[in-house]
Design an enzyme around this catalytic site. Structure first.
Site, PDB file in Angstrom:
ATOM      1  N   ARG A 178      -7.742  -5.763 -10.543  1.00 32.95           N
ATOM      2  CA  ARG A 178      -7.361  -4.135 -11.110  1.00 32.95           C
ATOM      3  C   ARG A 178      -5.646  -3.647 -10.369  1.00 32.95           C
ATOM      4  O   ARG A 178      -4.535  -2.716 -10.533  1.00 32.95           O
ATOM      5  CB  ARG A 178      -7.314  -2.782  -9.714  1.00 32.95           C
TER       6      ARG A 178
ATOM      7  N   TYR B 242      -3.983   3.333   2.626  1.00 39.00           N
ATOM      8  CA  TYR B 242      -2.639   2.972   1.598  1.00 39.00           C
ATOM      9  C   TYR B 242      -1.657   3.645   2.620  1.00 39.00           C
ATOM     10  O   TYR B 242      -0.976   4.297   2.546  1.00 39.00           O
ATOM     11  CB  TYR B 242      -2.860   3.656   0.854  1.00 39.00           C
TER      12      TYR B 242
ATOM     13  N   HIS C 168      -8.104  -6.825  -5.615  1.00 42.44           N
ATOM     14  CA  HIS C 168      -8.238  -5.137  -5.927  1.00 42.44           C
ATOM     15  C   HIS C 168      -9.791  -5.111  -6.826  1.00 42.44           C
ATOM     16  O   HIS C 168      -9.136  -4.085  -7.439  1.00 42.44           O
ATOM     17  CB  HIS C 168      -6.933  -5.003  -6.232  1.00 42.44           C
TER      18      HIS C 168
ATOM     19  N   GLY D 234     -17.829  -3.820  -4.469  1.00 43.85           N
ATOM     20  CA  GLY D 234     -16.909  -2.330  -5.284  1.00 43.85           C
ATOM     21  C   GLY D 234     -17.618  -1.697  -6.531  1.00 43.85           C
ATOM     22  O   GLY D 234     -18.967  -1.143  -6.532  1.00 43.85           O
TER      23      GLY D 234
ATOM     24  N   LYS E 182      -5.908  -6.040   3.875  1.00 46.31           N
ATOM     25  CA  LYS E 182      -7.147  -6.239   2.318  1.00 46.31           C
ATOM     26  C   LYS E 182      -5.825  -6.590   1.218  1.00 46.31           C
ATOM     27  O   LYS E 182      -4.914  -5.672   0.818  1.00 46.31           O
ATOM     28  CB  LYS E 182      -7.097  -4.932   2.042  1.00 46.31           C
TER      29      LYS E 182
ATOM     30  N   GLN F  50      -9.611   2.942   4.718  1.00 46.40           N
ATOM     31  CA  GLN F  50      -8.698   1.813   4.043  1.00 46.40           C
ATOM     32  C   GLN F  50      -7.768   3.286   4.560  1.00 46.40           C
ATOM     33  O   GLN F  50      -7.566   3.414   3.935  1.00 46.40           O
ATOM     34  CB  GLN F  50      -9.761   1.215   2.971  1.00 46.40           C
TER      35      GLN F  50
END
Length: 407
Positions: free
Chosen positions: A298, A149, A295, A349, A271, A147
């Site tokens: 979140r 960011y 998320h 998750g 995502k 993943q």
């Protein structure tokens, strides 16, 4: 009745899971075990969400809105949950979504999760804010999915991509829902930071959860190992969660997605809570698919439940694009709903973090065992003994409560 038969009848011999997880039959059971194992602040970090936490409840309730219309008299003597995903063969259409700060949940952290996923033949996505590097995870087991960011410092972004390539990650997922950090009220109240700092509340946590804290104190210190390994110029500030998220690229746009597409030659996903129009635009840009997610509630509170995006996104991107979903997945039945609606896989998750808290690698493995058994049982009962059959006949097998008069 013989004594052995009597013991079996009341469940003291056969028919129960072996070992320390014998009484954990559902993900909810694992959740309760995790809450017993974790200090309040850490449990709040796992369970909490943004603002009023409306999305957390809504994500789960969205799955509850669906009802099965089974096919009768379909042979189910052999049920096969196996599938293919992003060029890999997997035991079931279930993956483990990226989560940050995993060693804060259990000292074994990301490596335990990766090992459990490998043992279960399930994909695992390593977070940019993982507390273990991709190199260490890959050395311990197989290369995870990655993943990303996107960072303000493009040199950090590009190095994260380079390291994922060199480690052998088959899939890169760019998170598109983190322009700013979500307002996670529980974490703010608990003063949650990495590395953990002693406050009156953490001292109290030590007193009531000594096993957790002994595990933390007798293992290596926790930091943002994955992203910091790519911070070659040392520009990322501090060690708090707010410090790291301040390094995320708030100006992320379609041009940057195209740029990253140009340097990543393997499967690329976006995502986030992507609607049909954005998913189609991503496809046209050369992105291979989407990981539908809010998320886990979140980031943006009151964002649409990702399971409700699956069918319209599938219609927008066509049959060849990869569509996976997380947020609110709590059972194998939920996974079956996702596949029937058009997803290629559903990702867990919080459930695997609960398993990790309850028992390290073995706890994660137990969660995957529970989910796989529930998925297989659902497939047998709805008359779709293979994943291909569940996907093909899904529209005929499933309906929403409102179309059934609230049944």
């Amino acid at each position: 009745m013989k004594l052995s038969e009597a013991l079996d009848f009341v469940g003291l011999t056969r028919g129960r899971p072996a070992g320390r997880f014998a009484n954990l039959h559902t993900v909810a059971d694992v959740h309760r075990a995790a809450r017993r194992a974790l200090p309040r602040g850490i449990s709040d970090y796992v369970d909490g969400g943004a603002d009023g936490e409306v999305s957390i409840t809504a994500n789960e309730r969205a799955f509850d809105e669906f009802r099965w219309l089974p096919d009768a008299l379909v042979p189910a003597d052999v049920v096969d949950t196996a599938t293919t995903l992003a060029g890999g063969a997997w035991a079931m259409p279930v993956g483990l979504a990226p989560t940050g700060y995993t060693r804060m949940i259990h000292p074994a952290g990301e490596i335990a999760v990766a090992e459990a996923a490998a043992a279960a033949y399930a994909p695992y996505v390593l977070s940019t804010v993982a507390t273990t590097t991709i190199e260490d995870v890959t050395a311990a087991t197989r290369a995870p999915w990655s993943q990303l960011y996107a960072m303000r410092d493009r040199a950090v972004t590009d190095d994260l991509v380079r390291r994922a390539l060199e480690a052998g990650s088959p899939v890169l997922e760019i998170a598109v829902d983190t322009a700013v950090a979500g307002n996670r009220v529980r974490d703010r109240r608990n003063g949650l930071v990495i590395p953990p700092r002693m406050t009156p509340s953490t001292i109290f946590g030590i007193a009531i959860k000594p096993r957790y804290w002994m595990g933390m104190l007798t293992n290596d210190s926790i930091d943002f190992a994955q992203v910091k390994a790519s911070d070659l110029a040392g520009r990322l500030p501090g060690g708090s969660i707010a410090d790291i998220t301040s390094g995320f690229d708030a100006a992320l746009d379609w041009d940057e997605i195209a740029r990253i597409r140009g340097i990543w030659p393997r499967t690329l996903l976006l995502k986030g809570p992507l609607g049909p129009a954005d998913a189609a635009r991503a496809r046209d840009l050369g992105v291979d698919g989407v990981h539908l997610s809010n998320h886990g509630g979140r980031q943006l509170d009151r964002a649409v439940a990702p399971i409700d995006l699956v069918a319209p996104v599938r219609a927008a991107v066509g049959s060849d694009a990869l569509v996976v979903v997380d947020s609110g997945v709590r059972s194998g039945g939920d996974v079956a709903i996702a596949i029937a609606l058009g997803a290629d896989a559903a990702f867990l998750g919080r459930p695997y973090l609960w398993g990790l808290a309850a028992g390290g690698r073995e706890g994660v493995e137990r969660v995957l065992e529970i989910v796989r058994a529930e998925l297989a049982r659902t497939m047998a009962l709805v008359g779709a003994p293979t994943i291909a059959a569940l996907r093909e006949r899904g529209p005929q097998l499933i309906a929403q409560r409102r179309t059934l008069g609230g049944a």
